[in-house]
Write a protein that holds these residues in place. Structure first.
Motif, PDB file in Angstrom:
ATOM      1  N   CYS A  67       0.216   3.074   3.864  1.00 35.27           N
ATOM      2  CA  CYS A  67       0.608   2.476   5.146  1.00 35.27           C
ATOM      3  C   CYS A  67       1.734   1.462   4.996  1.00 35.27           C
ATOM      4  N   CYS A  89      -6.902   2.132   3.515  1.00 31.54           N
ATOM      5  CA  CYS A  89      -6.295   3.434   3.176  1.00 31.54           C
ATOM      6  C   CYS A  89      -7.017   4.104   2.013  1.00 31.54           C
ATOM      7  N   CYS A 114      -4.229  -0.249   0.030  1.00 34.02           N
ATOM      8  CA  CYS A 114      -5.026  -1.290   0.655  1.00 34.02           C
ATOM      9  C   CYS A 114      -6.446  -0.746   0.827  1.00 34.02           C
ATOM     10  N   CYS A 126       0.838  -1.202   0.000  1.00 32.96           N
ATOM     11  CA  CYS A 126       0.000   0.000   0.000  1.00 32.96           C
ATOM     12  C   CYS A 126       0.874   1.254   0.000  1.00 32.96           C
TER      13      CYS A 126
HETATM   14 ZN   LIG Z   1      -2.802   0.979   3.499  1.00 27.77          ZN
END
Ligand SMILES: [Zn+2]
Ligand SMILES: [Zn+2]
Length: 251
Positions: free
Chosen positions: A25, A46, A43, A22
């Motif tokens: 994050c 997020c 992801c 991601c």
């Molecule tokens: Zn993420």
């Protein structure tokens, strides 16, 4: 140890191989929970964050939330129902049949309006039926000449049917380009639009000029096209500031 065991796994779906990392994050995502926003992969969690996808955040804020049209249609439905009810029981005997027919039509339109306010999925089509019921009743009671005028009410109904904000209320998907336009209308530096409007009104009502000037200047300061979400309407803010300043000097 074979390659299968070495491959990274998605933390949310341990049976799935991780497809990537991601952009926000740094966690793994798999084929089941990755989203593309702009040119980056995120992801699932997020991707929904306002600072990553402000349009998605905007959509979620209004998803299932009543708009102005829901209230207008709902309240008019209620008024139709209330005015139709007495027609069913009263009226001179010779008028009873047409009064009842008119009363029934009012009740039908009223029921559709209330269902629309409640957000029942079928009521979106019901909204298009409302003008048709009114048109048919008019044609029966007043004569065919009254039909075309009543049919004109179909136009706003069609406009509401395709209105993106109303679609969000009914949880009907709205394509991103339309969502972008709606966001611009509702949330993109609205102060700049208001400031320009006040400045324009001040051309007729001079004492308003300083108000238009202040609102537009504040809106101008806020403009930041690179922020997420971007803050636009620079042109309107500048126009409002210039007109407001000229008005203030003259006043
Ligand atoms: Zn993420
Ligand atoms: Zn996954």
């Amino acid at each position: 140890m074979n390659m299968q065991e070495l491959a990274a796994r998605c933390p949310k779906h341990p049976d799935q191989e991780a497809l990537g990392i991601c952009a926000r994050c740094g966690g793994f995502f798999c084929g089941l929970d990755h989203s593309r926003v702009g040119d980056k992969e995120y992801c699932e969690a997020c991707a929904k964050l306002p600072e990553v996808d402000y349009l998605e955040a905007f959509r979620l804020r209004y998803w299932g939330k009543r708009d102005g049209w829901a209230w207008i249609v709902g309240v008019s439905g209620l008024l139709y129902a209330v005015s139709g009810l007495p027609l069913l029981t009263t009226g001179a005997l010779e008028l009873r049949a047409s009064a009842s027919l008119f009363g029934l039509a009012c009740l039908a339109v009223g029921a559709l309006g209330v269902c629309f306010w409640l957000g029942l999925a079928r009521a979106r089509l019901g909204l298009l039926a409302m003008p048709l019921i009114v048109t048919a009743t008019n044609a029966l009671l007043v004569g065919p000449a009254a039909a075309p005028i009543a049919l004109l009410t179909l136009l706003p109904a069609v406009a509401v049917y395709f209105d993106p904000r109303n679609r969000l209320f009914f949880k009907v998907p709205v394509e991103r380009a339309k969502l972008q336009k709606l966001w611009h209308r509702c949330e993109n530096n609205v102060l700049a639009r208001i400031g320009l409007q006040v400045s324009l009104v001040s051309l007729l009502l001079l004492p308003l000029a300083p108000v238009g000037l202040v609102l537009s200047a504040v809106a101008w300061r806020r403009v930041d096209p690179k922020a997420v979400p971007p803050v636009g309407r620079r042109g309107q803010a500048i126009a409002g500031t210039v007109i407001g300043a000229l008005g203030t000097l003259v006043a």
